[in-house]
Write an enzyme that holds these catalytic residues in place. Structure first.
Site, PDB file in Angstrom:
ATOM      1  N   ASP A   1      -7.877  -5.617  -0.160  1.00  0.00           N
ATOM      2  CA  ASP A   1      -8.337  -6.481  -1.254  1.00  0.00           C
ATOM      3  C   ASP A   1      -7.917  -7.939  -1.119  1.00  0.00           C
ATOM      4  O   ASP A   1      -8.324  -8.769  -1.930  1.00  0.00           O
ATOM      5  CB  ASP A   1      -7.810  -5.936  -2.598  1.00  0.00           C
TER       6      ASP A   1
ATOM      7  N   HIS B   1       0.845  -1.190   0.000  1.00  0.00           N
ATOM      8  CA  HIS B   1       0.000   0.000   0.000  1.00  0.00           C
ATOM      9  C   HIS B   1       0.880   1.240   0.000  1.00  0.00           C
ATOM     10  O   HIS B   1       1.938   1.245   0.633  1.00  0.00           O
ATOM     11  CB  HIS B   1      -0.921   0.019   1.236  1.00  0.00           C
TER      12      HIS B   1
HETATM   13  N1  CMC Z   1       4.102  -7.543  -4.757  1.00  0.00           N
HETATM   14  C1  CMC Z   1       5.434  -7.511  -4.951  1.00  0.00           C
HETATM   15  N2  CMC Z   1       6.203  -6.420  -4.808  1.00  0.00           N
HETATM   16  C2  CMC Z   1       5.574  -5.291  -4.448  1.00  0.00           C
HETATM   17  C3  CMC Z   1       4.182  -5.236  -4.216  1.00  0.00           C
HETATM   18  C4  CMC Z   1       3.424  -6.422  -4.387  1.00  0.00           C
HETATM   19  N3  CMC Z   1       2.127  -6.431  -4.189  1.00  0.00           N
HETATM   20  N4  CMC Z   1       3.850  -3.978  -3.876  1.00  0.00           N
HETATM   21  C5  CMC Z   1       4.982  -3.250  -3.887  1.00  0.00           C
HETATM   22  N5  CMC Z   1       6.019  -4.053  -4.230  1.00  0.00           N
HETATM   23  C6  CMC Z   1       7.435  -3.661  -4.295  1.00  0.00           C
HETATM   24  C7  CMC Z   1       7.712  -2.785  -5.497  1.00  0.00           C
HETATM   25  O1  CMC Z   1       8.093  -3.571  -6.600  1.00  0.00           O
HETATM   26  C8  CMC Z   1       8.854  -1.934  -4.983  1.00  0.00           C
HETATM   27  O2  CMC Z   1      10.021  -2.713  -4.979  1.00  0.00           O
HETATM   28  P1  CMC Z   1      11.453  -2.017  -5.274  1.00  0.00           P
HETATM   29  O3  CMC Z   1      11.638  -0.997  -4.185  1.00  0.00           O
HETATM   30  O4  CMC Z   1      12.420  -3.138  -5.231  1.00  0.00           O
HETATM   31  O5  CMC Z   1      11.336  -1.392  -6.633  1.00  0.00           O
HETATM   32  C9  CMC Z   1       8.481  -1.701  -3.517  1.00  0.00           C
HETATM   33  O6  CMC Z   1       7.686  -2.835  -3.152  1.00  0.00           O
HETATM   34  C10 CMC Z   1       7.712  -0.415  -3.280  1.00  0.00           C
HETATM   35  O7  CMC Z   1       6.511  -0.478  -4.020  1.00  0.00           O
HETATM   36  P2  CMC Z   1       5.939   0.679  -4.929  1.00  0.00           P
HETATM   37  O8  CMC Z   1       5.428   0.091  -6.207  1.00  0.00           O
HETATM   38  O9  CMC Z   1       6.920   1.791  -5.039  1.00  0.00           O
HETATM   39  O10 CMC Z   1       4.742   1.135  -4.036  1.00  0.00           O
HETATM   40  P3  CMC Z   1       3.596   2.126  -4.455  1.00  0.00           P
HETATM   41  O11 CMC Z   1       3.246   2.883  -3.262  1.00  0.00           O
HETATM   42  O12 CMC Z   1       3.942   2.889  -5.679  1.00  0.00           O
HETATM   43  O13 CMC Z   1       2.375   1.130  -4.885  1.00  0.00           O
HETATM   44  C11 CMC Z   1       0.621  -0.413  -4.670  1.00  0.00           C
HETATM   45  C12 CMC Z   1       1.412   0.715  -4.009  1.00  0.00           C
HETATM   46  C13 CMC Z   1      -0.611  -0.707  -3.844  1.00  0.00           C
HETATM   47  C14 CMC Z   1       0.163   0.011  -6.068  1.00  0.00           C
HETATM   48  C15 CMC Z   1       1.533  -1.658  -4.753  1.00  0.00           C
HETATM   49  O14 CMC Z   1       1.877  -2.093  -3.464  1.00  0.00           O
HETATM   50  C16 CMC Z   1       0.884  -2.794  -5.532  1.00  0.00           C
HETATM   51  O15 CMC Z   1       1.001  -2.836  -6.753  1.00  0.00           O
HETATM   52  N6  CMC Z   1       0.175  -3.754  -4.847  1.00  0.00           N
HETATM   53  C17 CMC Z   1      -0.528  -4.806  -5.533  1.00  0.00           C
HETATM   54  C18 CMC Z   1      -1.855  -4.301  -6.053  1.00  0.00           C
HETATM   55  C19 CMC Z   1      -2.848  -4.095  -4.938  1.00  0.00           C
HETATM   56  O16 CMC Z   1      -3.066  -4.960  -4.108  1.00  0.00           O
HETATM   57  N7  CMC Z   1      -3.525  -2.934  -4.953  1.00  0.00           N
HETATM   58  C20 CMC Z   1      -4.554  -2.607  -3.960  1.00  0.00           C
HETATM   59  C21 CMC Z   1      -4.142  -1.493  -3.056  1.00  0.00           C
HETATM   60  S1  CMC Z   1      -5.268  -1.280  -1.657  1.00  0.00           S
HETATM   61  C22 CMC Z   1      -6.772  -0.845  -2.386  1.00  0.00           C
HETATM   62  C23 CMC Z   1      -6.777   0.573  -2.849  1.00  0.00           C
HETATM   63  O17 CMC Z   1      -6.251   0.864  -3.911  1.00  0.00           O
HETATM   64  O18 CMC Z   1      -7.302   1.397  -2.120  1.00  0.00           O
END
Ligand code: CMC
Length: 430
Positions: free
Chosen positions: A364, A307
């Site tokens: 989720d 998140h």
């Molecule tokens: N699985 C594997 N790696 C992950 C995941 C995941 N679900 N989420 C983040 N990471 C890794 C990401 O690759 C990055 O790694 P590195 O630093 O090595 O590049 C690190 O963790 C930081 O992640 P980020 O992508 O910079 O985080 P963000 O804040 O931009 O994205 C997120 C947040 C929710 C989009 C992401 O965690 C994600 O894609 N999760 C899976 C999709 C999901 O479950 N979404 C629902 C969110 S809650 C409902 C809502 O949207 O309100």
């Protein structure tokens, strides 16, 4: 000086005021940054940008705190109903008994959509994604509310408009399911409350009895409360951005539905179920799947994990996990996907990859399992999320439109394209 931030660019120093929220969140007020310094900020994904002041929802991602209008989400999930929570979000306080009665009765009064709108469903194929249908139908609703086209917020109580929207969205969602199933629409009933009415529209039929189970109502009630608002996420920011151009409420919400549809956002609940099904088809080996994520194999993500704001735990996920387990037990459903999800969560939480990145289950991760147990199709899970989020979106839209000095959202960019060059006629191009 305590409330001032200093910025040094070259040999010049600039000062900016610090703004502080009621929970002592601090932000640097850079509204005059460009005017003073000629610079803009660079913040892709807006991870460090406070785009508004809001008194609706508070999140402390480090501590795993979520409150609506000051009330902890755990208390609301235990004691409140979705309708009462919607009132709280919209009006700022919990309703008194007569206010709640009056508010609830409006949901019954406004549940119908215009009969002509029923024909719109005929234009969609049975396999059309229900979020696309929902978004289009909500935008189409604006055709029936010309008063919303006026620039001023209509004098009619905005709560009534919110109820009309929330109530009609519930009917649209159920109708789109019926259309998909090739069954006749079931109309909303005046004698049923918000969630039972939805379940009845979804699952009752002229040739089939449907018993509304209190456990199912209770589980959906909880999910709807947990999903009702979540401050400035992608969907809500979209609603605010579209609304900031003075676009009408329904157009703004329709855009929010599209933003929520994305797999990284509200569409993640659908993807979690699909991911769990895939793991099951491949023999249920969660360690192999975790390894795939660690190896960055085809950019595989653990859907339902991670998140932008929560870096400890998502308080909603805890409640949903407990509800999912309890519901399946009560209904006597033995869903192998729940076992895989629990194993997957346990395995992930032990892995350095997830620990270092502070990745925990989000809202989720377990919600899809509840929807499956109820009989809601996988691709309709984001629609359930959207139905509940209506309450937050209308509240946020109204707050934005009523903010004195509200300005159209219009971010800047750092341009990285070609510098000026001449047009070359086609015959002379090499
Ligand atoms: N699985 C594997 N790696 C992950 C995941 C995941 N679900 N989420 C983040 N990471 C890794 C990401 O690759 C990055 O790694 P590195 O630093 O090595 O590049 C690190 O963790 C930081 O992640 P980020 O992508 O910079 O985080 P963000 O804040 O931009 O994205 C997120 C947040 C929710 C989009 C992401 O965690 C994600 O894609 N999760 C899976 C999709 C999901 O479950 N979404 C629902 C969110 S809650 C409902 C809502 O949207 O309100």
């Amino acid at each position: 000086m305590k409330n001032t931030a200093k910025l040094i660019i070259g040999d010049k120093e600039y000062k900016f005021p610090i703004v502080e929220g009621t929970e002592h969140e601090k932000g640097i007020d850079i509204r005059n940054l460009r005017l003073q310094t000629g610079h803009t900020t660079y913040d892709p994904g807006l991870a460090n940008t406070g785009a508004c002041e809001s008194s609706i929802t508070f999140i402390d991602g480090e501590k795993g705190i979520l409150r609506y209008r000051g009330i902890p989400i755990e208390q609301l999930a235990t004691h409140s109903t979705f309708v009462e929570t919607a009132y709280l979000l919209l009006y700022g306080n919990l309703p008194k008994k007569n206010q709640l009665k009056d508010f609830s009765s409006k949901f019954t009064l406004h549940a119908m959509i215009h009969e002509d709108m029923k024909n719109f469903f005929d234009g969609y194929p049975a396999w059309g994604h229900p979020m696309g249908i929902l978004s289009s139908m909500v935008c189409s609703l604006s055709a029936y509310y010309p008063e919303l086209e006026k620039i001023e917020i209509p004098k009619k109580d905005i709560g009534t408009i919110a109820v009309e929207l929330i109530s009609k969205v519930r009917t649209i969602a159920a109708f789109s399911y019926k259309k998909k199933m090739g069954e006749p629409f079931v109309y909303p009933r005046a004698d049923l409350k918000f969630i039972p009415n939805f379940l009845n529209m979804m699952f009752s039929s002229t040739n089939r009895d449907y018993k509304i189970e209190p456990e199912v109502v209770h589980a959906l009630q909880t999910l709807f409360i947990l999903h009702a608002d979540h401050e400035q996420n992608c969907g809500t920011s979209t609603v605010r951005i579209v609304g900031s151009s003075w676009a009408n409420l329904f157009a703004s919400i329709s855009a929010g539905i599209c933003a929520l549809w994305g797999p990284l956002h509200g569409g993640a609940n659908q993807r979690v179920t699909e991911m769990l099904e895939k793991i099951q088809r491949n023999g249920g080996n969660v360690d192999k799947f975790i390894q795939k994520i660690k190896n960055r194999d085809s950019n595989t993500k653990l859907m339902g994990f991670g998140h932008r704001v929560y870096k400890n735990h998502d308080p909603r996920a805890k409640v949903i996990k407990a509800r999912a387990t309890a519901l399946l037990e009560k209904l006597g459903v033995d869903d192998p996907l729940l076992k895989i999800a629990i194993k997957l969560e346990e395995a992930a939480l032990k892995e350095d990859f997830f620990i270092e990145r502070k990745l925990y289950p989000n809202v989720d991760f377990y919600s899809g399992i509840i929807y499956r147990a109820i009989g809601i199709p996988t691709d309709m899970a984001p629609v359930m999320f959207a139905m509940a989020r209506m309450a937050g979106w209308v509240s946020q839209w109204v707050e934005m439109r009523e903010t004195p000095g509200m300005r159209i959202s219009r971010p800047r960019q750092i341009y990285t394209g070609e510098t000026e060059r001449d047009y070359i006629p086609v015959e002379k191009r090499k």
